[in-house]
Scaffold this motif. Structure first.
Motif, PDB file in Angstrom:
ATOM      1  N   ASP A  17       0.810  -1.215   0.000  1.00 49.16           N
ATOM      2  CA  ASP A  17       0.000   0.000   0.000  1.00 49.16           C
ATOM      3  C   ASP A  17       0.845   1.268   0.000  1.00 49.16           C
ATOM      4  OD1 ASP A  17      -2.392  -1.584   0.259  1.00 49.16           O
ATOM      5  OD2 ASP A  17      -1.791  -1.923   2.328  1.00 49.16           O
ATOM      6  N   ASN A  18       2.150   1.131  -0.195  1.00 49.92           N
ATOM      7  CA  ASN A  18       3.051   2.271  -0.242  1.00 49.92           C
ATOM      8  C   ASN A  18       3.573   2.470  -1.652  1.00 49.92           C
ATOM      9  OD1 ASN A  18       2.790   2.292   2.536  1.00 49.92           O
ATOM     10  ND2 ASN A  18       4.733   1.270   2.894  1.00 49.92           N
ATOM     11  N   SER A  19       3.855   3.700  -2.011  1.00 53.42           N
ATOM     12  CA  SER A  19       4.436   3.977  -3.320  1.00 53.42           C
ATOM     13  C   SER A  19       5.224   5.277  -3.245  1.00 53.42           C
ATOM     14  CB  SER A  19       3.334   4.084  -4.380  1.00 53.42           C
ATOM     15  OG  SER A  19       3.885   4.293  -5.662  1.00 53.42           O
ATOM     16  N   ILE A  62      10.824  13.943  -3.124  1.00 50.63           N
ATOM     17  CA  ILE A  62      10.231  12.611  -3.110  1.00 50.63           C
ATOM     18  C   ILE A  62       8.831  12.724  -2.507  1.00 50.63           C
ATOM     19  CG2 ILE A  62      10.375  10.287  -2.129  1.00 50.63           C
ATOM     20  CD1 ILE A  62      12.509  10.771  -4.173  1.00 50.63           C
ATOM     21  N   ILE A  63       7.859  12.035  -3.099  1.00 51.69           N
ATOM     22  CA  ILE A  63       6.536  11.957  -2.490  1.00 51.69           C
ATOM     23  C   ILE A  63       6.223  10.494  -2.201  1.00 51.69           C
ATOM     24  CG2 ILE A  63       5.395  11.959  -4.757  1.00 51.69           C
ATOM     25  CD1 ILE A  63       2.994  13.364  -3.306  1.00 51.69           C
ATOM     26  N   ILE A  64       5.779  10.236  -0.984  1.00 59.02           N
ATOM     27  CA  ILE A  64       5.393   8.891  -0.569  1.00 59.02           C
ATOM     28  C   ILE A  64       3.884   8.878  -0.353  1.00 59.02           C
ATOM     29  CG2 ILE A  64       5.698   7.039   1.122  1.00 59.02           C
ATOM     30  CD1 ILE A  64       8.384   8.291   1.868  1.00 59.02           C
ATOM     31  N   ALA A  65       3.206   7.993  -1.053  1.00 57.70           N
ATOM     32  CA  ALA A  65       1.770   7.789  -0.847  1.00 57.70           C
ATOM     33  C   ALA A  65       1.601   6.485  -0.087  1.00 57.70           C
ATOM     34  CB  ALA A  65       1.036   7.739  -2.182  1.00 57.70           C
ATOM     35  N   TYR A  66       0.757   6.493   0.945  1.00 58.92           N
ATOM     36  CA  TYR A  66       0.643   5.300   1.782  1.00 58.92           C
ATOM     37  C   TYR A  66      -0.693   5.248   2.505  1.00 58.92           C
ATOM     38  CZ  TYR A  66       1.940   8.545   5.573  1.00 58.92           C
ATOM     39  OH  TYR A  66       1.987   9.602   6.472  1.00 58.92           O
ATOM     40  N   ARG A  67      -1.000   4.048   2.987  1.00 58.86           N
ATOM     41  CA  ARG A  67      -2.164   3.852   3.845  1.00 58.86           C
ATOM     42  C   ARG A  67      -1.693   4.007   5.283  1.00 58.86           C
ATOM     43  NH1 ARG A  67      -4.849  -1.989   3.991  1.00 58.86           N
ATOM     44  NH2 ARG A  67      -2.953  -2.424   5.151  1.00 58.86           N
ATOM     45  N   ASP A  68      -2.265   4.975   5.984  1.00 58.27           N
ATOM     46  CA  ASP A  68      -1.818   5.279   7.344  1.00 58.27           C
ATOM     47  C   ASP A  68      -2.647   4.483   8.347  1.00 58.27           C
ATOM     48  OD1 ASP A  68      -0.870   6.297   9.690  1.00 58.27           O
ATOM     49  OD2 ASP A  68      -1.202   8.404   9.184  1.00 58.27           O
ATOM     50  N   ASN A  69      -2.096   3.354   8.785  1.00 56.16           N
ATOM     51  CA  ASN A  69      -2.815   2.523   9.759  1.00 56.16           C
ATOM     52  C   ASN A  69      -2.975   3.217  11.107  1.00 56.16           C
ATOM     53  OD1 ASN A  69      -2.884   0.616   7.786  1.00 56.16           O
ATOM     54  ND2 ASN A  69      -1.458  -0.800   8.736  1.00 56.16           N
ATOM     55  N   GLY A  70      -2.177   4.233  11.341  1.00 56.26           N
ATOM     56  CA  GLY A  70      -2.298   4.993  12.581  1.00 56.26           C
ATOM     57  C   GLY A  70      -3.390   6.039  12.528  1.00 56.26           C
ATOM     58  N   ASN A  71      -4.006   6.194  11.358  1.00 48.51           N
ATOM     59  CA  ASN A  71      -5.069   7.182  11.190  1.00 48.51           C
ATOM     60  C   ASN A  71      -6.191   6.580  10.335  1.00 48.51           C
ATOM     61  OD1 ASN A  71      -6.489   9.654  11.261  1.00 48.51           O
ATOM     62  ND2 ASN A  71      -5.394  10.442   9.468  1.00 48.51           N
TER      63      ASN A  71
END
Length: 298
Positions: free
Chosen positions: A66-68, A78-87
């Motif tokens: 789920d990260n890119s 750099i841009i990181i797109a991700y699923r934030d399990n903490g939010n």
């Protein structure tokens, strides 16, 4: 004398040339020819790979699928797109700035206030924006994309647009620099899990789409999409569950807002997964890495 052919012309392999050494040379020592006609010993120095210190960009966890990461060449960020399990598993992006072997981060920005998965970030050079494609679990797991604009160490987003109305998995995207389009490949669970691809066009902070094209009429997984600038083609590699889970690749050609495909080719007859690919511009090749189940070795 700048060419080897001048030093040893055709048929001149028997010729001998004497040089004066600058310093002491050992047998078999690698040397360089200096401008004054002498040769000097050379050797590699330093570590072949310098690693900096890891820096945490989110306090929560995030699944690897789920990260890119994408590189913004205009802003050198750099841009990181991700699923934030903490939010609440929200789709989130953060900007990284590299300096030497260090990286620092700006403030994380939510681009989707719902659970996301299979994020794929791609830099769109003609508009100097970033396109993030993802599965929107807050909207029936539909394939969705959104445009981000980087400014300093922050990123702002336009409105999301749906590119697939069915559940969408294994999303991967690439930028076609010839046509200034982003191609999104994915497993379309709304169409029997077939491998599908669609062409995206960015205008300002909006993104629109052509018609989806099927590149594999069987269940596909672990799609990986890259652009070969030499051939001006898209290459999609994937696990073909309709053909004994073999690793397979296919070439796509973008025309306007459409994409068409050639004939699929098997690159490994084993059960492949975790497929990832990259374009080697120095050698004009696509390199595919993959995990092979039931691989036996000594």
């Amino acid at each position: 004398m700048s060419n080897l052919s001048e030093l040893l012309p055709t048929g001149g392999g028997q010729n001998a040339v004497d040089f004066v050494a600058s310093g002491t040379l050992s047998s078999g020592q690698t040397v360089a020819l200096k401008s004054d006609g002498t040769v000097v010993a050379i050797s590699a120095t330093g570590s072949p790979q310098e690693l900096g210190t890891p820096v945490t960009f989110t306090s929560g966890t995030s699944g690897s699928a789920d990260n890119s990461v994408a590189y913004d060449t205009a802003n050198n960020k750099i841009i990181i797109a991700y699923r934030d399990n903490g939010n609440s598993n929200y789709g989130t992006a953060i900007i990284g700035t590299v300096s030497g072997t260090s990286i620092s981060f700006g403030t994380a920005v939510v681009f989707e206030s719902a659970a996301t998965a299979y994020c794929s970030a791609t830099y769109e050079a003609s508009t100097e924006t970033v396109v993030i494609a993802y599965q929107d679990a807050g909207n029936s797991q539909r394939g969705t994309a959104i445009v981000g604009t980087i400014s300093g160490t922050s990123v702002s987003f336009g409105s999301p647009s749906i590119f697939a109305s069915g559940a969408t998995l294994f999303i991967s995207s690439a930028y076609d620099s010839t046509n200034n389009k982003v191609v999104i490949s994915y497993q379309d669970y709304g169409v029997s899990g077939y491998g599908r691809a669609i062409v995206a066009t960015v205008s300002g902070t909006s993104v629109s789409f052509g018609s989806a094209a099927t590149f594999e009429s069987a269940t596909t997984e672990y799609t990986s999409c890259v652009y070969s600038s030499t051939d001006e083609k898209i290459v999609i590699s994937y696990k073909d569950s309709g053909n004994s889970s073999r690793g397979t690749s296919i070439v796509g050609t973008v025309s306007g807002t459409s994409i068409s495909f050639g004939t699929a080719v098997v690159f490994n007859t084993g059960n492949c997964s975790q497929i990832s690919s990259a374009y080697d511009s120095a050698n004009n090749k696509v390199v595919i890495a993959f995990y092979l189940f039931n691989y036996k070795h000594n």
